[in-house]
Design an enzyme around this catalytic site. Structure first.
Site, PDB file in Angstrom:
ATOM      1  N   GLU A 110     -69.573  46.371 -26.228  1.00 24.70           N
ATOM      2  CA  GLU A 110     -68.883  46.834 -27.518  1.00 24.70           C
ATOM      3  C   GLU A 110     -69.408  48.185 -27.907  1.00 24.70           C
ATOM      4  O   GLU A 110     -70.652  48.336 -28.170  1.00 24.70           O
ATOM      5  CB  GLU A 110     -68.958  45.650 -28.553  1.00 24.70           C
ATOM      6  CG  GLU A 110     -68.211  46.208 -29.747  1.00 24.70           C
ATOM      7  CD  GLU A 110     -68.221  45.033 -30.947  1.00 24.70           C
ATOM      8  OE1 GLU A 110     -67.452  44.906 -31.774  1.00 24.70           O
ATOM      9  OE2 GLU A 110     -69.284  43.999 -30.774  1.00 24.70           O
ATOM     10  N   GLU A 113     -61.611  39.679 -36.859  1.00 29.18           N
ATOM     11  CA  GLU A 113     -63.168  40.001 -37.245  1.00 29.18           C
ATOM     12  C   GLU A 113     -63.424  40.894 -38.175  1.00 29.18           C
ATOM     13  O   GLU A 113     -63.436  42.050 -37.862  1.00 29.18           O
ATOM     14  CB  GLU A 113     -63.633  40.325 -35.903  1.00 29.18           C
ATOM     15  CG  GLU A 113     -65.349  40.156 -35.873  1.00 29.18           C
ATOM     16  CD  GLU A 113     -66.008  41.179 -35.249  1.00 29.18           C
ATOM     17  OE1 GLU A 113     -67.108  40.805 -34.616  1.00 29.18           O
ATOM     18  OE2 GLU A 113     -65.677  42.059 -35.045  1.00 29.18           O
TER      19      GLU A 113
END
Length: 269
Positions: A153, A252
């Site tokens: 990520e 998220e």
């Protein structure tokens, strides 16, 4: 829970924080989520059998499926963002990988987010990259046998210390370079981190949609729910769909109101 043709999961490390951690799984189920995901839920890299039992019981009691889980990322509240690139943290990560495999076998989780780690002047960037590459290889090998995928990520510039992966291209330089022979790796497409770093979300979604294994949604500025900022989230999702992405998208984000009230962007909430 569906949005723009995608199944939506709830990240219980950021949603339902009004409640104790293990109670958030049931709260997600009451709000209509069938899938959940989480950051690493334990304070250290390993967990006791009793702690894992409590996690599994909370999932089963709520009737939700754990679809994604972060590897241990160090002291996240203290500002650490991963240990994969730190040569002095590899024993911790190895122990964590073993625990992660146990959790995966008991829950069916198949997506695992491994944060790279910030740059540290004790080592050169090249030394840290070499360490991270080997750590990523080890994690991928550990989960490959049961169909697991390791996610890498990019994070927001300026908010996460000296984290070196800021764009999709930064991650692809690893995945298409020294890790090109590892099949079960993917860029994690997070709209907040990429959008905050100036990445064109729609163009990137169109170019990479068919390669992605996971997507996370939050708006920018603020990292609130979709619609609270200025990112073209709907357009990016439509581009992902057109490009062939068929996986889960995760909520998220940091709710700007209580979690239940923040779900208005989901038509079925």
């Amino acid at each position: 829970m569906d949005f723009r043709g995608f199944e939506v999961s709830a990240n219980v490390s950021m949603l339902f924080t009004e409640l104790p951690y293990l109670d958030r799984y049931a709260a997600a189920a009451r709000s209509g989520f069938r899938l959940v995901e989480s950051w690493w839920p334990f304070p250290g890299p390993t967990a006791s059998p009793a702690e894992i039992d409590l996690l599994v019981t909370a999932l089963k009691s709520a009737g939700v499926t754990l679809s994604a889980l972060n590897f241990y990322g160090g002291d996240i509240p203290g500002g650490e963002r991963g240990v994969a690139s730190h040569p002095d943290r590899q024993e911790e990560l190895a122990a964590n990988i073993s625990t992660m495999v146990e959790i995966a076998e008991r829950t069916g989780c198949r997506l695992f987010n491994l944060l790279y780690g910030q740059l540290d002047d004790r080592w050169s960037p090249a030394e840290q990259e070499a360490c991270a590459v080997e750590a990523i290889r080890s994690a991928a090998a550990a989960v490959e046998g049961f169909g697991g995928t390791v996610l890498i990520e990019p994070l927001t510039e300026g908010l996460n210390g000296r984290y070196p992966l800021l764009t999709a291209n930064d991650v692809l330089a690893l995945l298409d370079g020294p890790l090109k022979d590892v099949p079960n790796l993917s860029l994690l497409f997070d709209t907040f981190h990429l959008g905050s770093n100036g990445v064109d979300l729609v163009a990137t979604a169109s170019a990479l949609g068919s390669r992605l294994a996971h997507v996370q949604l939050a708006d920018s500025p603020g990292r609130g729910e979709p619609g609270s900022g200025a990112l073209p989230i709907v357009e990016a999702l439509d581009a992902l769909k057109s490009a062939g992405y068929s996986g889960v998208v995760a909520a998220e984000y940091k709710p700007t109101v209580d979690t239940a009230s923040s779900l208005g962007w989901l038509p079925s909430a």
